[in-house]
Design an enzyme around this catalytic site. Structure first.
Site, PDB file in Angstrom:
ATOM      1  N   ARG A  60      -6.580  -0.516  -7.725  1.00  0.00           N
ATOM      2  CA  ARG A  60      -7.057   0.547  -6.817  1.00  0.00           C
ATOM      3  C   ARG A  60      -7.171   1.829  -7.644  1.00  0.00           C
ATOM      4  NH1 ARG A  60      -4.271   1.257  -1.132  1.00  0.00           N
ATOM      5  NH2 ARG A  60      -6.345   2.059  -0.600  1.00  0.00           N
ATOM      6  N   ASP A 108      -2.032  10.791  -2.766  1.00  0.00           N
ATOM      7  CA  ASP A 108      -2.295   9.695  -3.704  1.00  0.00           C
ATOM      8  C   ASP A 108      -2.547  10.202  -5.111  1.00  0.00           C
ATOM      9  OD1 ASP A 108      -3.070   8.728  -0.864  1.00  0.00           O
ATOM     10  OD2 ASP A 108      -2.728   6.923  -2.057  1.00  0.00           O
ATOM     11  N   GLN A 152      -3.212   2.581   9.582  1.00  0.00           N
ATOM     12  CA  GLN A 152      -1.854   2.691   9.020  1.00  0.00           C
ATOM     13  C   GLN A 152      -0.969   3.585   9.888  1.00  0.00           C
ATOM     14  OE1 GLN A 152      -4.678   2.966   7.308  1.00  0.00           O
ATOM     15  NE2 GLN A 152      -4.473   2.320   5.179  1.00  0.00           N
ATOM     16  N   ASN A 187      -5.772  12.342  -0.457  1.00  0.00           N
ATOM     17  CA  ASN A 187      -4.948  11.587   0.503  1.00  0.00           C
ATOM     18  C   ASN A 187      -5.897  10.809   1.411  1.00  0.00           C
ATOM     19  OD1 ASN A 187      -2.226  10.962   1.454  1.00  0.00           O
ATOM     20  ND2 ASN A 187      -2.837  11.976   3.339  1.00  0.00           N
ATOM     21  N   LYS A 188      -5.325  10.047   2.299  1.00  0.00           N
ATOM     22  CA  LYS A 188      -6.105   9.154   3.172  1.00  0.00           C
ATOM     23  C   LYS A 188      -7.266   9.890   3.838  1.00  0.00           C
ATOM     24  CE  LYS A 188      -5.764   5.628   3.736  1.00  0.00           C
ATOM     25  NZ  LYS A 188      -6.610   4.646   3.007  1.00  0.00           N
ATOM     26  N   ARG A 230       0.843  -1.191   0.000  1.00  0.00           N
ATOM     27  CA  ARG A 230       0.000   0.000   0.000  1.00  0.00           C
ATOM     28  C   ARG A 230       0.877   1.238   0.000  1.00  0.00           C
ATOM     29  NH1 ARG A 230       1.733   1.873   3.946  1.00  0.00           N
ATOM     30  NH2 ARG A 230       0.545   3.740   3.537  1.00  0.00           N
ATOM     31  N   GLY A 231       0.215   2.402  -0.146  1.00  0.00           N
ATOM     32  CA  GLY A 231       0.956   3.655  -0.287  1.00  0.00           C
ATOM     33  C   GLY A 231       1.154   3.890  -1.782  1.00  0.00           C
ATOM     34  N   ALA A 232       0.894   5.117  -2.225  1.00  0.00           N
ATOM     35  CA  ALA A 232       0.837   5.384  -3.668  1.00  0.00           C
ATOM     36  C   ALA A 232       2.111   4.974  -4.426  1.00  0.00           C
ATOM     37  CB  ALA A 232       0.509   6.853  -3.882  1.00  0.00           C
TER      38      ALA A 232
HETATM   39  O1  MRU Z   1      -4.826   3.130   1.612  1.00  0.00           O
HETATM   40  P1  MRU Z   1      -3.347   3.362   1.670  1.00  0.00           P
HETATM   41  O2  MRU Z   1      -2.716   2.826   2.914  1.00  0.00           O
HETATM   42  O3  MRU Z   1      -2.656   2.893   0.422  1.00  0.00           O
HETATM   43  O4  MRU Z   1      -3.234   4.940   1.708  1.00  0.00           O
HETATM   44  C1  MRU Z   1      -1.983   5.547   1.612  1.00  0.00           C
HETATM   45  C2  MRU Z   1      -1.996   7.000   1.879  1.00  0.00           C
HETATM   46  O5  MRU Z   1      -2.997   7.651   1.917  1.00  0.00           O
HETATM   47  C3  MRU Z   1      -0.701   7.635   1.972  1.00  0.00           C
HETATM   48  O6  MRU Z   1      -0.726   8.660   2.888  1.00  0.00           O
HETATM   49  C4  MRU Z   1      -0.365   8.148   0.572  1.00  0.00           C
HETATM   50  O7  MRU Z   1      -0.465   7.074  -0.353  1.00  0.00           O
HETATM   51  C5  MRU Z   1       0.956   8.669   0.471  1.00  0.00           C
HETATM   52  S1  MRU Z   1       2.138   7.365   0.407  1.00  0.00           S
HETATM   53  C6  MRU Z   1       3.680   8.035   0.309  1.00  0.00           C
END
Ligand code: MRU
Length: 350
Positions: free
Chosen positions: A87, A232, A191, A242-243, A44-46
């Site tokens: 995703r 993201d 997270q 973002n999240k 996970r994470g962009a």
């Molecule tokens: O759902 P996730 O855990 O993939 O969400 C990730 C986030 O929102 C992060 O803050 C974002 O991707 C930045 S990652 C460097």
């Protein structure tokens, strides 16, 4: 801890759903298994899901059968399409899959498996380098003695390097700045509580975990020097996905006069989105809200709404730090940087 790597045996992912208490690794052998790992947030994470998608094209090039068989190229592209759609919000996923496919297009099919792997490895190195640049530039915004709040996880586990938002804080601490970080839990999948606190402790940075609902009160009661978050997808006017929870954080920060810094590589900038209205927001199963790991806390029969992201309006964002540079309102530099990749001269390519 590297979230993913390609070993001689294939792709290996740290299963982030098990962290911080158990380190287990997954070895997706097919595109379907990798799609499941991405959609299920094992990786996970962009930036990290972008890299998983890039390596996934190498898996697709192997899985689609001997290159000399009729229909090989369309089969690879179809598998790559499934990866790109695993995703919807993080633009890095489709961007990275598209970058690898574009490198394959002029080559004969027989060269695709090796070329896809080489392209994915190059993107991996570029992301590491982008994180270093973001961290170095962003650390200049961090005050010695300051207290900062971050949300979700934008550290090493979400990237291939030191991280984006967390990379800035880690680099500032490495430079000797004494900072404290408040990490939001980041409901519903935690997270922040599971991953960000783990990475901050590893980096030796004083941190405190707070409930998401305590963030605005932390601004009022404790005082903050800044909110630092990842992204993201960033639209060309600076609107940032973002999240979930980032919107409320930025709104509260705007009200309290706390600067909001967004950190992301150029691969997170979407030239196709003039503003946040065009950003697709992933909605996940309400089951993530009603319980976890076999424990149900909400009554049976209750409905739920579970957007995984929100979109922060540009007017509440003070700085956007990318590997290409630092941008401030009205964020007009973003278009020039969109999709660009920057490289450290010292980073070996290939
Ligand atoms: O759902 P996730 O855990 O993939 O969400 C990730 C986030 O929102 C992060 O803050 C974002 O991707 C930045 S990652 C460097």
């Amino acid at each position: 801890m590297e979230p993913l790597c390609w070993q001689s045996s294939g792709l290996e992912l740290v299963d982030q759903r098990q962290l911080p208490h158990r380190v287990t690794r997954l070895r997706p052998a097919t595109v379907a298994e990798l799609v499941e790992a991405i959609a299920g947030l094992a990786v996970r994470g962009a930036p990290a899901i972008g890299l998983a998608g890039a390596y996934g094209v190498a898996l697709a090039a192997l899985e689609a059968g001997p290159p000399e068989m009729p229909g090989y190229a369309p089969r690879v592209r179809a598998l790559a399409g499934r990866l790109a759609r695993a995703r919807p919000t993080a633009v890095n996923l489709g961007w990275a899959v598209g970058r690898v496919l574009a490198e394959l297009a002029p080559l004969p099919g027989a060269a695709w498996p090796a070329a896809a792997l080489a392209a994915a490895r190059r993107l991996h190195e570029e992301d590491r380098s982008a994180c270093r640049r973001i961290a170095a530039q962003g650390a200049e915004l961090i005050r010695d003695g300051g207290r900062y709040l971050t949300h979700c996880n934008a550290g090493p586990l979400a990237t291939s390097g030191v991280g984006t938002a967390l990379g800035i804080l880690i680099e500032a601490a490495r430079q000797g700045k004494r900072i404290e970080v408040l990490a939001c839990e980041t409901r519903p999948l935690l997270q922040g509580a599971r991953l960000t606190t783990f990475e901050l402790l590893e980096a030796g940075i004083p941190c405190r975990l707070i409930a998401d609902g305590a963030a605005a009160w932390a601004m009022a009661r404790l005082g903050l020097d800044g909110v630092v978050i990842g992204a993201d997808r960033i639209a060309m006017n600076g609107d940032t996905a973002n999240k979930i929870g980032s919107y409320g954080l930025a709104l509260a920060a705007h009200w309290h006069g706390v600067p909001v810094t967004v950190a992301a590589p150029c691969s997170t900038l979407d030239a196709g989105c003039p503003d946040g209205a065009g950003i697709p927001v992933e909605e996940r199963s309400p089951d993530e809200l009603t319980g976890h790991g076999g424990t149900r806390w909400a009554p049976h029969g209750v409905g739920g709404w579970n957007p995984a992201f929100d979109v922060v309006p540009a007017e509440w964002i003070t700085n956007i730090v990318t590997d290409a540079g630092l941008c401030r309102a009205p964020f007009s530099g973003l278009r020039e940087w969109a999709g660009q990749t920057t490289q450290d001269p010292g980073v070996p390519q290939g």
